[in-house]
Motif scaffolding. Structure first.
Motif, PDB file in Angstrom:
ATOM      1  N   TYR A   1       0.652  -1.261   0.072  1.00 18.37           N
ATOM      2  CA  TYR A   1      -0.042   0.100   0.034  1.00 18.37           C
ATOM      3  C   TYR A   1       0.885   0.918   0.185  1.00 18.37           C
ATOM      4  CZ  TYR A   1      -3.980   2.504   1.131  1.00 18.37           C
ATOM      5  OH  TYR A   1      -5.217   3.673   0.796  1.00 18.37           O
ATOM      6  N   PHE A   2       2.056   1.048   0.580  1.00 20.21           N
ATOM      7  CA  PHE A   2       2.937   2.512   0.759  1.00 20.21           C
ATOM      8  C   PHE A   2       4.379   1.716   0.017  1.00 20.21           C
ATOM      9  CE2 PHE A   2       0.006   2.942   4.313  1.00 20.21           C
ATOM     10  CZ  PHE A   2      -0.420   3.992   4.124  1.00 20.21           C
TER      11      PHE A   2
ATOM     12  N   SER B   1       5.468   7.777  -0.501  1.00 20.81           N
ATOM     13  CA  SER B   1       4.068   7.523   0.107  1.00 20.81           C
ATOM     14  C   SER B   1       3.832   7.644   1.375  1.00 20.81           C
ATOM     15  CB  SER B   1       3.693   6.303  -0.780  1.00 20.81           C
ATOM     16  OG  SER B   1       4.286   5.216  -0.107  1.00 20.81           O
ATOM     17  N   ARG B   2       5.116   7.122   2.184  1.00 23.49           N
ATOM     18  CA  ARG B   2       4.902   7.012   3.611  1.00 23.49           C
ATOM     19  C   ARG B   2       4.712   8.524   4.227  1.00 23.49           C
ATOM     20  NH1 ARG B   2       8.945   3.107   2.507  1.00 23.49           N
ATOM     21  NH2 ARG B   2       7.919   1.305   1.726  1.00 23.49           N
ATOM     22  N   ILE B   3       5.506   9.183   3.678  1.00 24.56           N
ATOM     23  CA  ILE B   3       5.915  10.678   4.110  1.00 24.56           C
ATOM     24  C   ILE B   3       4.386  11.399   3.665  1.00 24.56           C
ATOM     25  CG2 ILE B   3       7.037  12.900   3.484  1.00 24.56           C
ATOM     26  CD1 ILE B   3       9.583  11.441   2.977  1.00 24.56           C
ATOM     27  N   GLU B   4       3.886  11.203   2.618  1.00 27.98           N
ATOM     28  CA  GLU B   4       2.399  11.888   2.308  1.00 27.98           C
ATOM     29  C   GLU B   4       1.282  11.236   3.257  1.00 27.98           C
ATOM     30  OE1 GLU B   4       1.898  11.048  -1.663  1.00 27.98           O
ATOM     31  OE2 GLU B   4       3.271  12.333  -2.534  1.00 27.98           O
ATOM     32  N   ARG B   5       1.349  10.147   3.707  1.00 25.89           N
ATOM     33  CA  ARG B   5       0.463   9.547   4.414  1.00 25.89           C
ATOM     34  C   ARG B   5       0.533  10.007   6.020  1.00 25.89           C
ATOM     35  NH1 ARG B   5      -4.405   8.017   5.390  1.00 25.89           N
ATOM     36  NH2 ARG B   5      -4.748   6.600   7.216  1.00 25.89           N
ATOM     37  N   LEU B   6       1.888  10.245   6.444  1.00 25.71           N
ATOM     38  CA  LEU B   6       2.243  10.730   7.663  1.00 25.71           C
ATOM     39  C   LEU B   6       1.789  12.204   7.772  1.00 25.71           C
ATOM     40  CD1 LEU B   6       5.501   9.309   8.954  1.00 25.71           C
ATOM     41  CD2 LEU B   6       3.127   8.602   9.579  1.00 25.71           C
ATOM     42  N   SER B   7       1.905  13.112   6.492  1.00 26.71           N
ATOM     43  CA  SER B   7       1.729  14.181   6.482  1.00 26.71           C
ATOM     44  C   SER B   7       0.147  14.456   6.522  1.00 26.71           C
ATOM     45  CB  SER B   7       2.276  14.755   5.316  1.00 26.71           C
ATOM     46  OG  SER B   7       1.931  16.033   5.272  1.00 26.71           O
ATOM     47  N   GLU B   8      -0.592  13.610   5.892  1.00 24.97           N
ATOM     48  CA  GLU B   8      -2.207  13.677   5.836  1.00 24.97           C
ATOM     49  C   GLU B   8      -2.657  13.456   7.235  1.00 24.97           C
ATOM     50  OE1 GLU B   8      -3.422  10.555   3.259  1.00 24.97           O
ATOM     51  OE2 GLU B   8      -2.444  11.441   1.539  1.00 24.97           O
ATOM     52  N   VAL B   9      -2.192  12.556   7.904  1.00 30.28           N
ATOM     53  CA  VAL B   9      -2.335  12.063   9.187  1.00 30.28           C
ATOM     54  C   VAL B   9      -2.233  13.136  10.134  1.00 30.28           C
ATOM     55  CG1 VAL B   9      -2.224  10.483  11.284  1.00 30.28           C
ATOM     56  CG2 VAL B   9      -2.549   9.649   9.033  1.00 30.28           C
TER      57      VAL B   9
ATOM     58  N   PHE C   1       6.636   1.377   9.599  1.00 27.32           N
ATOM     59  CA  PHE C   1       5.249   1.055   9.303  1.00 27.32           C
ATOM     60  C   PHE C   1       5.186  -0.590   9.357  1.00 27.32           C
ATOM     61  CE2 PHE C   1       3.138   4.183   6.610  1.00 27.32           C
ATOM     62  CZ  PHE C   1       3.513   5.712   7.121  1.00 27.32           C
ATOM     63  N   GLN C   2       6.139  -1.321   8.725  1.00 30.53           N
ATOM     64  CA  GLN C   2       6.349  -2.506   8.808  1.00 30.53           C
ATOM     65  C   GLN C   2       6.240  -2.862  10.391  1.00 30.53           C
ATOM     66  OE1 GLN C   2       9.974  -4.449   7.182  1.00 30.53           O
ATOM     67  NE2 GLN C   2       9.138  -6.440   7.385  1.00 30.53           N
ATOM     68  N   ALA C   3       6.735  -2.518  11.167  1.00 25.33           N
ATOM     69  CA  ALA C   3       6.823  -2.767  12.962  1.00 25.33           C
ATOM     70  C   ALA C   3       5.426  -2.624  13.256  1.00 25.33           C
ATOM     71  CB  ALA C   3       7.651  -1.918  13.642  1.00 25.33           C
ATOM     72  N   VAL C   4       4.736  -1.606  12.928  1.00 27.88           N
ATOM     73  CA  VAL C   4       3.356  -1.336  13.237  1.00 27.88           C
ATOM     74  C   VAL C   4       2.369  -2.609  12.703  1.00 27.88           C
ATOM     75  CG1 VAL C   4       1.287  -0.009  13.114  1.00 27.88           C
ATOM     76  CG2 VAL C   4       3.453   0.917  13.470  1.00 27.88           C
TER      77      VAL C   4
ATOM     78  N   ALA D   1      -1.667   6.072  10.577  1.00 27.34           N
ATOM     79  CA  ALA D   1      -0.805   6.332   9.296  1.00 27.34           C
ATOM     80  C   ALA D   1      -1.140   4.857   8.765  1.00 27.34           C
ATOM     81  CB  ALA D   1       0.358   6.466   9.606  1.00 27.34           C
ATOM     82  N   VAL D   2      -1.230   3.880   9.440  1.00 25.88           N
ATOM     83  CA  VAL D   2      -0.853   2.477   8.808  1.00 25.88           C
ATOM     84  C   VAL D   2      -2.415   1.891   8.703  1.00 25.88           C
ATOM     85  CG1 VAL D   2      -0.151   0.096   9.262  1.00 25.88           C
ATOM     86  CG2 VAL D   2       1.506   2.100   9.779  1.00 25.88           C
ATOM     87  N   CYS D   3      -3.392   2.078   9.574  1.00 26.82           N
ATOM     88  CA  CYS D   3      -4.585   1.549   9.475  1.00 26.82           C
ATOM     89  C   CYS D   3      -5.560   2.432   8.845  1.00 26.82           C
ATOM     90  CB  CYS D   3      -5.333   1.471  10.929  1.00 26.82           C
ATOM     91  SG  CYS D   3      -4.371   0.405  11.780  1.00 26.82           S
ATOM     92  N   VAL D   4      -5.352   2.085   7.389  1.00 30.66           N
ATOM     93  CA  VAL D   4      -5.996   2.843   6.081  1.00 30.66           C
ATOM     94  C   VAL D   4      -7.599   2.690   6.155  1.00 30.66           C
ATOM     95  CG1 VAL D   4      -3.875   3.552   5.184  1.00 30.66           C
ATOM     96  CG2 VAL D   4      -5.231   1.428   4.453  1.00 30.66           C
ATOM     97  N   ARG D   5      -8.084   1.337   6.302  1.00 35.75           N
ATOM     98  CA  ARG D   5      -9.391   1.063   6.318  1.00 35.75           C
ATOM     99  C   ARG D   5     -10.230   1.260   7.486  1.00 35.75           C
ATOM    100  NH1 ARG D   5     -10.163  -4.696   4.423  1.00 35.75           N
ATOM    101  NH2 ARG D   5      -8.700  -4.948   6.104  1.00 35.75           N
ATOM    102  N   ALA D   6     -10.532   2.455   7.857  1.00 37.15           N
ATOM    103  CA  ALA D   6     -11.207   2.821   9.030  1.00 37.15           C
ATOM    104  C   ALA D   6     -12.707   2.407   9.345  1.00 37.15           C
ATOM    105  CB  ALA D   6     -10.783   4.207   9.342  1.00 37.15           C
ATOM    106  N   PRO D   7     -12.782   1.230  10.011  1.00 33.59           N
ATOM    107  CA  PRO D   7     -14.257   0.937  10.457  1.00 33.59           C
ATOM    108  C   PRO D   7     -14.358   1.635  11.454  1.00 33.59           C
ATOM    109  CG  PRO D   7     -12.590  -0.868  10.864  1.00 33.59           C
ATOM    110  CD  PRO D   7     -11.878  -0.033  10.173  1.00 33.59           C
ATOM    111  N   ASP D   8     -15.509   1.881  11.890  1.00 42.41           N
ATOM    112  CA  ASP D   8     -16.246   2.375  13.153  1.00 42.41           C
ATOM    113  C   ASP D   8     -15.520   1.988  14.307  1.00 42.41           C
ATOM    114  OD1 ASP D   8     -17.661   4.316  11.982  1.00 42.41           O
ATOM    115  OD2 ASP D   8     -19.767   3.356  12.141  1.00 42.41           O
ATOM    116  N   ASP D   9     -15.188   2.656  15.113  1.00 45.96           N
ATOM    117  CA  ASP D   9     -14.633   2.212  16.629  1.00 45.96           C
ATOM    118  C   ASP D   9     -15.679   1.597  17.193  1.00 45.96           C
ATOM    119  OD1 ASP D   9     -13.287   1.599  18.880  1.00 45.96           O
ATOM    120  OD2 ASP D   9     -12.983   3.750  19.498  1.00 45.96           O
ATOM    121  N   PRO D  10     -15.708   0.091  17.532  1.00 48.65           N
ATOM    122  CA  PRO D  10     -16.712  -0.552  18.254  1.00 48.65           C
ATOM    123  C   PRO D  10     -16.429  -0.360  19.662  1.00 48.65           C
ATOM    124  CG  PRO D  10     -15.080  -2.080  17.383  1.00 48.65           C
ATOM    125  CD  PRO D  10     -14.702  -0.769  16.876  1.00 48.65           C
TER     126      PRO D  10
END
Length: 168
Positions: free
Chosen positions: A29-30, A35-43, A96-99, A153-162
């Motif tokens: 995905y990254f 792409s990782r810098i862009e994702r962290l910047s967005e977050v 990202f891999q560690a997460v 940053a890593v969890c991109v498919r965000a379902p609602d927090d149950p």
């Protein structure tokens, strides 16, 4: 509001993160550092980068140094400045891999236990001492009550927090 115990809350938290990981994996995905810098910047800055010194939003990107620079005060900063990854020398891909590894391990067959630092060291290809530090930083961020910078940053498919609406 229903009551659930701490163990159930943690199980839901880790399951939610596992379900939010990219299907193709973090590396797919990254695929590159940009792409990782862009994702962290967005977050970190959903409205665009903001200078940590003067709080202005007139920012430019210095490609050769992979840094932002404020056009007003000329302060230079990275996407990891003043975060849990401040002054890291490791590539973002390793974080990202560690997460992803820690989430998948915890949500896998081992349920209640975190990935041992030695296993993380082997996964990342680093020394045990480095893996122990990485593990500590990542777990502090992604665990319940953590800031969630890396998790977001890593969890991109965000379902609602149950877990919302439950108390211990």
């Amino acid at each position: 509001m229903s009551n659930i115990n701490q163990r159930e809350l943690e199980r839901i938290h880790w399951l939610n993160m596992a379900l939010s990981l990219p299907e193709e994996g973090v590396a797919g995905y990254f695929p590159d550092e940009r792409s990782r810098i862009e994702r962290l910047s967005e977050v970190r800055w959903p409205q665009g980068p903001t200078c940590g010194r003067c709080r202005r939003t007139s920012i430019t990107w210095i490609e050769t140094r992979s840094l932002f620079q404020c056009r007003s005060c000329r302060h230079q900063f990275s996407v990891t400045s003043d975060t849990s990854l401040h002054r890291t020398r490791l590539p973002l891909g390793m974080w990202f891999q560690a997460v992803e590894s820690l989430i998948r391990y915890r949500e896998g067959i081992f349920g209640d236990f975190h990935m041992p630092a030695q296993a993380l060291a082997e996964t990342l290809g680093v020394q045990y001492v480095a893996a122990r530090r990485i593990r500590k930083v990542v777990l502090a961020d992604i665990d319940i009550g953590g800031k969630g910078f890396l998790r977001s940053a890593v969890c991109v498919r965000a379902p609602d927090d149950p877990t919302r609406g439950y108390r211990i």
